[in-house]
Design a protein around this motif. Structure first.
Motif, PDB file in Angstrom:
ATOM      1  N   THR A  47       0.856  -1.180   0.000  1.00  0.00           N
ATOM      2  CA  THR A  47       0.000   0.000   0.000  1.00  0.00           C
ATOM      3  C   THR A  47       0.895   1.233   0.000  1.00  0.00           C
ATOM      4  N   GLN A  70      -2.094  -2.788  -3.548  1.00  0.00           N
ATOM      5  CA  GLN A  70      -1.877  -3.884  -4.498  1.00  0.00           C
ATOM      6  C   GLN A  70      -2.026  -5.202  -3.751  1.00  0.00           C
ATOM      7  N   TYR A  80      -4.915  -4.206  -8.381  1.00  0.00           N
ATOM      8  CA  TYR A  80      -4.571  -2.909  -7.816  1.00  0.00           C
ATOM      9  C   TYR A  80      -5.761  -1.970  -7.857  1.00  0.00           C
ATOM     10  N   ASN A  82      -6.302   2.479  -6.988  1.00  0.00           N
ATOM     11  CA  ASN A  82      -5.695   3.746  -6.600  1.00  0.00           C
ATOM     12  C   ASN A  82      -6.765   4.820  -6.562  1.00  0.00           C
TER      13      ASN A  82
END
Length: 105
Positions: A47, A70, A80, A82
């Motif tokens: 992370t 991830q 993943y 974000n």
């Protein structure tokens, strides 16, 4: 004319990084920026968090934050996701996210 200094170190439990740059004569005139981030390994992946700041000569300063994670499915495949958010002086905030799968051949 760009001057950049950046560095980081892997302490095992965290990998901090930082950068600072100064540009002269760019599209928005002279500008400075910096970023700081940290990546932390976890039992299932990694992370990270980051923060950045841009100060152009136009005084339309921008700040951004981001985070991601991830998840390792195997040695060569991971999932993943974000999220990031940026705000420029006098403008509304922009936020975006992504998610996906990565396989290394």
């Amino acid at each position: 004319n760009l001057k950049l200094i950046a560095g980081g170190y892997d302490f095992g439990v965290v990998r901090p990084t930082a950068s600072y740059s100064r540009a002269k004569g760019g599209l928005n005139g002279d500008a400075t920026s910096f970023t700081v981030s940290a990546l932390v390994p976890l039992s299932f992946g990694r992370t990270y968090v980051s923060y950045g700041n841009l100060r152009p000569a136009t005084h339309l300063n921008s700040k951004m934050v981001g985070a991601g994670i991830q998840y390792d499915l195997s040695k060569r495949t991971l999932l993943y996701t974000n999220v990031g958010s940026a705000k420029q002086v006098g403008q509304s905030r922009t936020t975006a996210f992504d998610l996906g799968i990565k396989h290394t051949f």
